[in-house]
Enzyme design. Structure first.
Site, PDB file in Angstrom:
ATOM      1  N   TRP A 106       3.590  -1.192  -1.326  1.00  0.00           N
ATOM      2  CA  TRP A 106       4.586  -0.601  -2.235  1.00  0.00           C
ATOM      3  C   TRP A 106       4.590  -1.317  -3.571  1.00  0.00           C
ATOM      4  CZ3 TRP A 106       5.167   3.895  -0.599  1.00  0.00           C
ATOM      5  CH2 TRP A 106       5.298   4.180   0.768  1.00  0.00           C
ATOM      6  N   ASP A 163      12.894  -3.835  -5.688  1.00  0.00           N
ATOM      7  CA  ASP A 163      12.772  -2.714  -4.753  1.00  0.00           C
ATOM      8  C   ASP A 163      13.320  -3.199  -3.410  1.00  0.00           C
ATOM      9  OD1 ASP A 163      12.052  -0.772  -2.934  1.00  0.00           O
ATOM     10  OD2 ASP A 163       9.916  -0.747  -3.471  1.00  0.00           O
ATOM     11  N   LYS A 213      15.352   4.302   4.619  1.00  0.00           N
ATOM     12  CA  LYS A 213      15.058   3.185   5.516  1.00  0.00           C
ATOM     13  C   LYS A 213      16.366   2.618   6.073  1.00  0.00           C
ATOM     14  CE  LYS A 213      10.670   3.485   4.245  1.00  0.00           C
ATOM     15  NZ  LYS A 213      10.294   3.043   2.928  1.00  0.00           N
TER      16      LYS A 213
HETATM   17  C1  LIG Z   1       9.213   3.397   1.893  1.00  0.00           C
HETATM   18  C2  LIG Z   1       9.174   2.494   0.723  1.00  0.00           C
HETATM   19  C3  LIG Z   1       8.909   2.971  -0.581  1.00  0.00           C
HETATM   20  C4  LIG Z   1       8.576   4.412  -0.872  1.00  0.00           C
HETATM   21  O1  LIG Z   1       9.666   5.220  -0.712  1.00  0.00           O
HETATM   22  P1  LIG Z   1       9.608   6.801  -0.999  1.00  0.00           P
HETATM   23  O2  LIG Z   1      11.063   7.138  -0.967  1.00  0.00           O
HETATM   24  O3  LIG Z   1       8.813   7.417   0.080  1.00  0.00           O
HETATM   25  O4  LIG Z   1       9.010   7.011  -2.334  1.00  0.00           O
HETATM   26  C5  LIG Z   1       8.946   2.070  -1.621  1.00  0.00           C
HETATM   27  N1  LIG Z   1       9.209   0.764  -1.409  1.00  0.00           N
HETATM   28  C6  LIG Z   1       9.448   0.269  -0.181  1.00  0.00           C
HETATM   29  C7  LIG Z   1       9.731  -1.186  -0.015  1.00  0.00           C
HETATM   30  C8  LIG Z   1       9.437   1.119   0.910  1.00  0.00           C
HETATM   31  O5  LIG Z   1       9.679   0.635   2.142  1.00  0.00           O
END
Ligand SMILES: *Cc1c(COP(=O)(O)O)cnc(C)c1O
Length: 357
Positions: free
Chosen positions: A102, A169, A193
Site C-alpha cells: 500500500w 494511512d 478494514k
Molecule cells: C486495504 C488498504 C488500502 C486500500 O484500500 P482501498 O479502499 O481498497 O483503496 C490502503 N492502505 C491500507 C493500509 C490498506 O490496508
C-alpha cells in the site's frame, strides 16, 4: 446456523448488532417508513447521520476544531493521489516511508504529482520489518507513513518524531489503539478494514495544512471543497457512512479506544503466543514489529497444508488464507472479532500439532 469465526482481511468483520441495525435501516430508517437507500442525503434525518459520523471521529481521536473530517468515495487508494495533490507544493517535495504494497502504491501516485523521496524502506527484506532511525528532511512538505501493513503483518508501535507534518494511512488499524492524533496533519482510512463497510473513506485533516500548493484544484479532488460542503459537495456514499457511524457508536458504547486496545492486545498475545509455542508454525515478521491486527504465519511443514485447512474449515473458521504475496496464513483480528474466535483458532492449532507433530 452455526457461528462463523470471521478473520477476513478486508472487507472485514462487523459487529452483529451493527449488521442488524444496518439491515433494518434498509427497510425502515428512523421510523420514516422509508429506506435509508431511498431518501435525500439533504434530509434532516440524513444530515444528522453525517454530522454524527464526522463528530464521533473527532471525539474518538480527541481533537478540536482545528481538524475537519470528511467521508469520500474512491477508497484509500484515491487518497494516495489526493494527499499529494492537496499537500505537495508545486516546487516542494514529499517524504515517504515504504513499508509494503500500500505504501508503494501511495509513492507511485505521489511521484506523478511532484517531487517524492523514499527516505526509508523495508523492501529489501520483503517488508518483514518497520524501518527506524531514518532522517526526515526538514524541508519536505510532509512525511507519509502507513501505520499498519495489512498484507505483511507489520505495524508501527511507535511513530517517528517528525519535524514536518505527518500524514498517515491508518486503513487497517484505525481506532484499534490509542494514538496521539494531534501529532498528525492528516489521517485517512478506507472504512472496510476496521471502522465500517467498503464504500467510504474517512479523512481527518488539520485545516492549516491545506490551501498551500499553488495548484489550480479540481473540485472533486480538493479537500477544502468537501470540507466546505460538509462532506456533501456531491451525493456521499450514504449507506457506508451510516454503517460506519453505527460501528463507531458500538465502539464508543462498549468502552471506546481504551477498552478495545485491551481486547486487541489480548487477542494478539493469545495468537502470537500459540504461533511461538506450536512446533508446526512460525511467524513471518520481526517480532518487535508484529501487527496486532493482521497476524501472518506459515507452516513448518507446507506438505501438511491440506490437513490444516480441513481442520480450521471444520471449526467454522473463515478468511485466514494468506495474501498471495506472502502465502501461508493471515488472521485479521479487527475490532469486531471477539477473543472467543481467536481461542477457537488456537484450539485448532493445538489439535493439529497433537495429530501431526
Ligand atoms: C486495504 C488498504 C488500502 C486500500 O484500500 P482501498 O479502499 O481498497 O483503496 C490502503 N492502505 C491500507 C493500509 C490498506 O490496508
Amino acid at each position: 446456523m452455526s457461528k462463523v469465526h470471521n478473520f477476513s482481511a478486508g472487507p472485514g468483520i462487523l459487529p452483529a448488532e451493527v449488521l442488524k441495525q444496518a439491515s433494518e435501516s434498509c427497510i425502515n430508517f428512523d421510523n420514516l417508513n422509508l429506506s435509508l437507500l431511498e431518501i435525500s442525503h439533504r434530509s434532516k434525518n440524513y444530515e444528522k447521520v453525517m454530522d454524527e459520523a464526522r463528530s464521533i471521529v473527532k471525539e474518538l481521536f480527541e481533537v478540536g476544531d482545528d481538524y475537519e473530517v470528511v467521508y469520500l468515495g474512491g477508497g484509500a487508494s484515491l487518497q494516495f493521489a489526493m494527499v499529494p495533490y492537496n499537500l505537495l507544493r508545486e516546487n516542494g517535495s514529499a517524504a515517504y516511508v515504504n513499508t509494503g504494497v500500500w505504501a508503494s502504491k501511495a509513492i507511485k501516485e505521489a511521484k506523478l504529482i511532484g517531487n517524492t523521496k523514499v527516505i526509508a524502506s523495508s523492501e529489501d527484506k520483503k517488508f518483514t520489518f518497520i524501518p527506524k532511525g531514518y532522517d526526515i528532511p526538514a524541508d519536505a512538505d510532509y512525511l507519509h507513513i502507513t501505520s499498519n501493513n495489512t498484507i505483511y503483518g507489520t505495524q508501527m508501535h511507535e511513530f517517528p518524531k517528525s519535524p514536518i507534518p505527518v500524514v498517515c494511512d491508518m486503513s487497517s488499524d484505525i481506532f484499534s489503539r490509542k494514538v496521539n492524533a494531534k501529532d498528525f496533519a492528516l489521517i485517512y482510512a478506507g472504512a472496510q478494514k476496521n471502522m465500517g463497510p467498503a464504500g467510504s473513506t474517512m479523512v481527518m485533516v488539520k485545516k492549516d495544512a491545506l490551501g498551500k500548493t499553488g495548484r489550480k484544484m479540481l473540485s472533486m479532488l480538493d479537500y477544502q471543497v468537501h470540507i466546505k460542503g460538509g462532506s456533501m459537495y456531491n451525493t456521499p456514499p450514504v449507506f457506508p457512512i451510516y454503517v460506519t457511524l453505527l460501528t463507531l457508536k458500538w465502539l464508543k458504547q462498549n468502552g471506546g479506544i481504551s477498552w478495545i486496545e485491551g481486547v486487541n492486545n489480548q487477542k494478539a498475545a493469545t495468537l502470537y503466543g500459540e504461533i511461538d509455542r506450536n512446533s508446526l508454525f512460525y511467524g513471518t515478521t520481526e517480532v518487535a514489529d508484529r501487527s496486532k491486527m493482521n497476524v501472518c504465519f506459515l507452516l513448518n511443514k507446507p506438505e501438511l497444508e491440506a490437513e490444516f485447512d480441513k481442520m480450521w474449515k471444520d471449526a467454522n473458521i473463515s478468511g485466514i488464507r494468506g495474501h498471495r504475496d506472502v502465502g501461508g496464513y493471515r488472521a485479521s483480528l479487527y475490532n469486531a472479532l471477539p477473543l472467543e474466535s481467536v481461542n477457537v483458532l488456537v484450539e485448532v492449532m493445538q489439535a493439529f500439532e497433537k495429530k501431526f507433530a
